[in-house]
Design a protein around this motif. Sequence first.
Motif, PDB file in Angstrom:
ATOM      1  N   LEU A 183       0.822  -1.208   0.000  1.00 49.96           N
ATOM      2  CA  LEU A 183       0.000   0.000   0.000  1.00 49.96           C
ATOM      3  C   LEU A 183       0.859   1.263   0.000  1.00 49.96           C
ATOM      4  CD1 LEU A 183      -2.887  -0.921   2.480  1.00 49.96           C
ATOM      5  CD2 LEU A 183      -3.030  -0.649  -0.003  1.00 49.96           C
ATOM      6  N   MET A 184       1.970   1.253   0.731  1.00 46.45           N
ATOM      7  CA  MET A 184       2.809   2.447   0.785  1.00 46.45           C
ATOM      8  C   MET A 184       3.417   2.763  -0.585  1.00 46.45           C
ATOM      9  SD  MET A 184       2.494   3.736   3.737  1.00 46.45           S
ATOM     10  CE  MET A 184       0.789   3.124   3.640  1.00 46.45           C
ATOM     11  N   ILE A 185       3.824   1.738  -1.320  1.00 44.62           N
ATOM     12  CA  ILE A 185       4.342   1.980  -2.668  1.00 44.62           C
ATOM     13  C   ILE A 185       3.214   2.414  -3.593  1.00 44.62           C
ATOM     14  CG2 ILE A 185       5.504   0.926  -4.637  1.00 44.62           C
ATOM     15  CD1 ILE A 185       7.288   1.445  -2.229  1.00 44.62           C
ATOM     16  N   ARG A 186       2.055   1.840  -3.414  1.00 43.94           N
ATOM     17  CA  ARG A 186       0.904   2.208  -4.244  1.00 43.94           C
ATOM     18  C   ARG A 186       0.529   3.677  -4.052  1.00 43.94           C
ATOM     19  NH1 ARG A 186      -3.189  -0.571  -6.856  1.00 43.94           N
ATOM     20  NH2 ARG A 186      -5.258   0.376  -6.841  1.00 43.94           N
ATOM     21  N   PHE A 187       0.697   4.184  -2.833  1.00 45.45           N
ATOM     22  CA  PHE A 187       0.362   5.580  -2.540  1.00 45.45           C
ATOM     23  C   PHE A 187       1.601   6.469  -2.462  1.00 45.45           C
ATOM     24  CE2 PHE A 187      -3.309   3.502  -0.119  1.00 45.45           C
ATOM     25  CZ  PHE A 187      -4.143   3.559  -1.227  1.00 45.45           C
ATOM     26  N   SER A 188       2.740   5.996  -2.943  1.00 45.34           N
ATOM     27  CA  SER A 188       3.983   6.756  -2.785  1.00 45.34           C
ATOM     28  C   SER A 188       4.021   8.015  -3.644  1.00 45.34           C
ATOM     29  CB  SER A 188       5.182   5.869  -3.137  1.00 45.34           C
ATOM     30  OG  SER A 188       5.109   5.439  -4.489  1.00 45.34           O
ATOM     31  N   LEU A 189       3.223   8.088  -4.703  1.00 47.62           N
ATOM     32  CA  LEU A 189       3.199   9.270  -5.565  1.00 47.62           C
ATOM     33  C   LEU A 189       2.066  10.227  -5.198  1.00 47.62           C
ATOM     34  CD1 LEU A 189       3.928   7.635  -9.048  1.00 47.62           C
ATOM     35  CD2 LEU A 189       5.528   8.478  -7.324  1.00 47.62           C
ATOM     36  N   ALA A 190       1.417   9.977  -4.065  1.00 51.37           N
ATOM     37  CA  ALA A 190       0.332  10.866  -3.651  1.00 51.37           C
ATOM     38  C   ALA A 190       0.856  12.236  -3.230  1.00 51.37           C
ATOM     39  CB  ALA A 190      -0.452  10.226  -2.505  1.00 51.37           C
ATOM     40  N   SER A 191       2.059  12.270  -2.658  1.00 47.04           N
ATOM     41  CA  SER A 191       2.607  13.551  -2.199  1.00 47.04           C
ATOM     42  C   SER A 191       2.843  14.527  -3.354  1.00 47.04           C
ATOM     43  CB  SER A 191       3.898  13.303  -1.415  1.00 47.04           C
ATOM     44  OG  SER A 191       4.556  14.503  -1.114  1.00 47.04           O
ATOM     45  N   PRO A 192       3.589  14.168  -4.416  1.00 48.52           N
ATOM     46  CA  PRO A 192       3.726  15.118  -5.527  1.00 48.52           C
ATOM     47  C   PRO A 192       2.414  15.382  -6.251  1.00 48.52           C
ATOM     48  CG  PRO A 192       4.727  13.013  -6.087  1.00 48.52           C
ATOM     49  CD  PRO A 192       4.410  12.965  -4.634  1.00 48.52           C
ATOM     50  N   THR A 193       1.517  14.389  -6.283  1.00 51.22           N
ATOM     51  CA  THR A 193       0.207  14.623  -6.898  1.00 51.22           C
ATOM     52  C   THR A 193      -0.557  15.702  -6.145  1.00 51.22           C
ATOM     53  OG1 THR A 193       0.100  12.329  -7.662  1.00 51.22           O
ATOM     54  CG2 THR A 193      -1.965  13.534  -7.534  1.00 51.22           C
ATOM     55  N   LEU A 194      -0.531  15.615  -4.827  1.00 53.55           N
ATOM     56  CA  LEU A 194      -1.240  16.603  -4.009  1.00 53.55           C
ATOM     57  C   LEU A 194      -0.632  17.990  -4.168  1.00 53.55           C
ATOM     58  CD1 LEU A 194      -2.625  16.089  -0.490  1.00 53.55           C
ATOM     59  CD2 LEU A 194      -1.064  17.990  -0.822  1.00 53.55           C
TER      60      LEU A 194
END
Length: 437
Positions: free
Chosen positions: A294-305
């Motif tokens: 899950l952490m890798i799956r959501f790892s690009l959430a920070s730059p997306t946000l």
Amino acid sequence: MNDTPGWASPGSAPSEGQEPGASGPAEPAGRPNPEQPAEQPERAPQEPGVKWSKEQPQAGQWSAPTVRPGPTDPAPPPGQGWGAPPPGGHGGPGGSGGRGAWGGGWGGPPPAAKPGVIPLRPLGVGEILDGAVSTMRTHWRTVLGISLAVAVLTEIVVVLLQGLVLDNSSTEALNDPSATLGELTDAMGDALLNSGVVFLITLVGTVAATALLTTVTSRAVLGKSVTIGEAWRDARPQIVKLFGLICLLLLITAGIVTVGALPGFLVTLAAGSEVGVGLTVLGLVGAGVLALWLMIRFSLASPTLMLEKQGIVKAMSRSAKLVRGSWWRVFGIQLLATIIANVVASIIVIPFTFLAATLSGDGVSGFLNTAGGDIGWTFLIVSGIGSVIGAMITFPITAGVTVLLYIDQRIRREALDLELARAAGIQDHGTGATPGS
């Protein structure tokens, strides 16, 4: 008349006036044998630039001479088909020469435009790492300024709390064989509290550094510089959301680990057997694997946000979409960047730690043999200096790799390179460049 060259590329349509399947214009009969050249009549002088006789037959009266096979017609040498050039190159013995077959002159697709630290095409692993380092090197004033400011403020708060507020004396009970259960419980509680406070402060600093460095890296891709003030104004509206995103991810991880370990823990309390311990370990392993996925799956959430100005849930959904099908690649690059950053930081932090132990009075042996107790100000300050220098390096690398991974995934899935090229003012940018690995 037909002036089409006789070495047309395969698959092209036959020229006007040429039979399909013929490799060139017909030759007149009675051509002398190349091995026995006939005497050439003297040519009359011609005017410069004139290649044809002035006396030509009227239109419609000229016909190609008939080629009659005979012993004087030499057979073509083997291997001299349409794919091989004539002797001396494409122009024959008197031609330009020096080139291979008809496809040998193609030099491949044009290189991709590179307005900033990366080329605008799908990136390889080395290009992502190099882009993060190039951002730190090219915009070192802004990058190191942000990292230094965040690291210094964070470390000052940590040192003051460890020296004035947090109590490390109770942790000595963890190494005391005669300690009671109550003393061990109190020691574990104090250790977790101290670690939790330090982790929370470090998390706040990491969030601030990631937010500011995301803006800097995104501008560096376009070849544009940004000041610390501009980065702060651009990132400030999203910092609270970024902090909430990271806290939510930590809560998800803690919840998964708790659920995984709970059955085994309950069995251990009820029966106290080895089965409960084994079940606990198995549950922790399974929970760890799920949490990592899950952490890798959501790892690009920070730059997306930060870059798309999305909300927390939308940023997590976008990250899952971008990572889908590339989980192992994203995991490998993130792991490699983390290892590199931690190794570099350790090379700096470990010598400062031993220096702090030497200057604190107890010496290195005393530091290694002491598991708890009061930590002197000398040790805290000297080791804190090493932590600041290490954070100055780890912040730009980890944040830069995450942002460039986000950009790379969008280039691969959404052709973001076209938008970046327009934003950088590049005209006629195509996608014909060779993609990265």
